[in-house]
Design a protein around this motif. Structure first.
Motif, short mmCIF file in Angstrom:
data_model
loop_
_atom_site.label_atom_id
_atom_site.label_comp_id
_atom_site.label_asym_id
_atom_site.label_seq_id
_atom_site.Cartn_x
_atom_site.Cartn_y
_atom_site.Cartn_z
N SER A 170 1.00 -1.14 0.06
CA SER A 170 0.00 0.09 0.05
C SER A 170 0.81 1.09 0.05
CB SER A 170 -0.98 -0.05 1.18
OG SER A 170 -1.72 -1.19 1.45
N LEU A 171 0.41 2.15 -0.83
CA LEU A 171 1.33 3.44 -0.95
C LEU A 171 0.57 4.88 -0.43
CD1 LEU A 171 2.53 2.74 -4.49
CD2 LEU A 171 3.57 2.24 -2.30
N ALA A 172 1.29 5.48 0.34
CA ALA A 172 0.64 6.82 0.41
C ALA A 172 1.53 7.81 0.24
CB ALA A 172 0.16 7.11 2.09
N ASP A 173 1.16 9.20 -0.14
CA ASP A 173 1.97 10.32 -0.17
C ASP A 173 2.44 11.01 0.99
OD1 ASP A 173 3.02 12.20 -2.53
OD2 ASP A 173 2.24 13.48 -0.69
N GLN A 174 3.66 10.92 1.14
CA GLN A 174 4.17 11.22 2.64
C GLN A 174 3.76 12.50 3.08
OE1 GLN A 174 8.28 10.05 2.93
NE2 GLN A 174 8.50 11.63 4.51
N ARG A 175 3.76 13.79 2.12
CA ARG A 175 3.35 14.90 2.28
C ARG A 175 1.82 15.14 2.51
NH1 ARG A 175 1.70 19.27 -0.63
NH2 ARG A 175 1.82 18.12 -2.32
N THR A 176 0.96 14.57 1.66
CA THR A 176 -0.49 14.87 1.80
C THR A 176 -1.11 13.65 2.56
OG1 THR A 176 -0.88 13.67 -0.16
CG2 THR A 176 -0.37 16.14 -0.50
N GLY A 177 -0.70 12.52 2.68
CA GLY A 177 -1.05 11.49 3.34
C GLY A 177 -2.26 10.57 2.37
N ALA A 178 -2.25 11.26 1.30
CA ALA A 178 -3.20 10.54 0.28
C ALA A 178 -2.83 9.22 -0.28
CB ALA A 178 -3.55 11.37 -0.99
N GLN A 179 -3.54 8.27 -0.19
CA GLN A 179 -3.04 7.01 -1.10
C GLN A 179 -2.55 7.35 -2.38
OE1 GLN A 179 -6.03 4.18 -1.95
NE2 GLN A 179 -7.70 5.55 -1.87
N VAL A 180 -1.52 6.47 -2.97
CA VAL A 180 -1.23 6.51 -4.19
C VAL A 180 -2.01 5.26 -4.88
CG1 VAL A 180 0.77 6.42 -5.61
CG2 VAL A 180 0.90 7.77 -3.50
N ASN A 181 -2.83 5.78 -5.92
CA ASN A 181 -3.35 4.70 -6.50
C ASN A 181 -3.31 4.25 -7.81
OD1 ASN A 181 -4.80 6.57 -7.28
ND2 ASN A 181 -6.71 6.42 -6.41
N ASP A 182 -2.35 5.10 -8.40
CA ASP A 182 -1.82 4.75 -9.83
C ASP A 182 -0.40 4.90 -10.09
OD1 ASP A 182 -0.92 7.26 -9.01
OD2 ASP A 182 -1.89 8.41 -10.37
N ALA A 183 0.23 3.97 -9.23
CA ALA A 183 1.63 3.64 -9.20
C ALA A 183 1.77 2.11 -10.01
CB ALA A 183 2.19 3.69 -7.94
N LYS A 184 2.97 1.98 -10.38
CA LYS A 184 3.30 0.49 -10.94
C LYS A 184 4.04 0.05 -9.83
CE LYS A 184 2.79 0.94 -15.92
NZ LYS A 184 1.56 1.52 -15.66
N VAL A 185 3.75 -1.29 -9.50
CA VAL A 185 4.37 -1.88 -8.38
C VAL A 185 4.84 -3.33 -8.78
CG1 VAL A 185 4.53 -2.57 -5.94
CG2 VAL A 185 3.18 -0.62 -6.64
N THR A 186 6.34 -3.59 -8.50
CA THR A 186 6.74 -4.93 -8.83
C THR A 186 7.53 -5.59 -7.64
OG1 THR A 186 7.11 -4.44 -11.15
CG2 THR A 186 8.12 -6.20 -10.37
N LEU A 187 7.28 -6.58 -7.34
CA LEU A 187 7.97 -7.18 -6.17
C LEU A 187 8.97 -8.32 -6.78
CD1 LEU A 187 5.47 -8.30 -3.28
CD2 LEU A 187 6.80 -6.17 -3.69
N ARG A 188 10.23 -8.11 -5.93
CA ARG A 188 11.14 -9.37 -6.39
C ARG A 188 11.27 -10.07 -5.04
NH1 ARG A 188 16.33 -9.82 -5.28
NH2 ARG A 188 17.81 -10.70 -6.80
N VAL A 189 11.21 -11.40 -5.28
CA VAL A 189 10.76 -12.22 -3.66
C VAL A 189 12.05 -13.29 -3.87
CG1 VAL A 189 9.30 -13.65 -2.46
CG2 VAL A 189 8.21 -11.57 -3.50
N SER A 190 12.85 -13.29 -2.91
CA SER A 190 13.87 -14.18 -2.95
C SER A 190 14.31 -14.81 -1.56
CB SER A 190 15.25 -13.42 -3.40
OG SER A 190 16.42 -14.09 -3.13
N ASP A 191 14.55 -15.97 -1.56
CA ASP A 191 15.20 -16.78 -0.22
C ASP A 191 16.48 -16.97 -0.28
OD1 ASP A 191 15.29 -18.61 -2.35
OD2 ASP A 191 14.04 -20.13 -1.30
N GLY A 192 17.44 -16.28 -1.09
CA GLY A 192 18.66 -16.40 -1.16
C GLY A 192 19.01 -17.39 -2.47
N MET A 193 18.06 -18.19 -2.69
CA MET A 193 18.35 -19.35 -3.77
C MET A 193 17.73 -19.20 -5.09
SD MET A 193 20.11 -21.74 -1.67
CE MET A 193 19.51 -23.51 -2.09
N SER A 194 16.40 -18.77 -4.76
CA SER A 194 15.51 -18.61 -6.12
C SER A 194 14.87 -17.19 -5.88
CB SER A 194 14.40 -19.63 -6.12
OG SER A 194 13.65 -19.63 -5.03
N VAL A 195 14.85 -16.80 -7.04
CA VAL A 195 14.02 -15.53 -7.25
C VAL A 195 12.55 -15.49 -8.10
CG1 VAL A 195 14.10 -13.09 -8.01
CG2 VAL A 195 16.25 -14.26 -6.99
#
Ligand code: HEC
Length: 247
Positions: A170-195
């Motif tokens: 979840s994202l919020a703009d730090q200055r206004t506190g408003a949620q950011v609902n138009d971003a692109k978000v990618t996760l890279r999840v790694s256990d050290g062996m696989s990604v």
């Protein structure tokens, strides 16, 4: 008093965003046709006591009041709503209400008003699921697929098989506190062996938008979760890291 803000939840260290992601699936489009939504149940039944806090009922959106209760586990609270609890009659006095509807209602009351203002910096630093980078508050949450499968409204979208988690940002703009609902978000999840890398999809709940996807996390060890967030108009993505251990 700012009790109806996510700030309180963050201060109390509760995974508000976690819960939000479960609730986010409970949209009418995905739910069973005849299922009443959390808001509807709360407005018509639960609000009679929970709006004003009658007889000590935790008030709607009062996360300070809900947080310690939710710490018992969502199912325990849903049981309490089904069976009655203290001054509360079984099913809020309306016997037709189904368990899933009560669950949505509990989530609605907990999440009501999210996401509000940005938490103060000292709180933010103390919370490992919250990072502040380049003017953006970034919250990480994770929910085991089992708990989403248990909900009729959400189970259709949950992958089958063991070890799936719905990871959520979840994202919020730090200055206004408003949620950011138009971003692109990618996760890279790694256990050290696989990604595993995946772009997250927008997850909508009432007025709130977050970003989520299922990941299979079966190593039993710690995962590094790297979030890459691109806000509209930004020169380059914001990158930050969270640690997560699949219990
Ligand atoms: C007649 C008043 C009344 C109505 C209607 C009512 N509640 Fe409550 N509720 C209470 C009170 C009072 C408490 C606090 C009980 C306690 O902690 O002893 C409470 C507590 C709860 C709790 C916390 C239980 C726990 O284990 O801490 C949940 C969950 C809850 N209500 C859900 C609901 C839902 C969902 C509805 C609507 C379907 C609803 N309530 C309708 C009075 C009511």
């Amino acid at each position: 008093m700012a009790t109806t803000t996510a700030t309180s939840a963050m201060r109390a260290g509760v995974p508000a965003i976690l819960v939000l992601s479960a609730f986010a699936f409970g949209t009418p489009a995905m739910g069973a046709q005849n299922m009443r939504e959390g808001k509807q149940v709360v407005d018509t039944v639960c609000a009679a006591c929970h709006a004003e806090g009658k007889d000590g009922a935790p008030r709607i959106g009062d996360r300070v009041a809900w947080t310690p209760r939710l710490a018992k586990g969502l199912d325990v609270l849903v049981d309490a709503a089904v069976n009655g609890h203290g001054g509360m009659p079984s099913r809020g006095g309306v016997s037709q209400l189904e368990r899933e509807e009560l669950r949505s209602a509990v989530l609605y009351m907990f999440n009501y008003g999210l996401p509000p203002v940005a938490p103060p910096p000292e709180v933010a630093k103390a919370d490992p699921r919250h990072k502040m980078v380049a003017g953006t508050d970034i919250y990480f949450g994770a929910m085991p697929a089992e708990s989403l499968r248990a909900n009729a409204a959400t189970k259709a979208s949950v992958p089958s098989g063991k070890g799936y988690y719905h990871l959520n940002i979840s994202l919020a703009d730090q200055r206004t506190g408003a949620q950011v609902n138009d971003a692109k978000v990618t996760l890279r999840v790694s256990d050290g062996m696989s990604v595993q890398t995946s772009a997250l999809s927008p997850v909508r709940a009432n007025n709130a938008v977050s970003y989520g996807e299922f990941f299979k996390l079966t190593s039993g060890g710690a995962y590094n979760i790297q979030a890459e967030v691109t806000r509209p108009g930004a020169q380059r993505p914001i990158v930050t890291n969270f640690e997560f251990r699949a219990p």
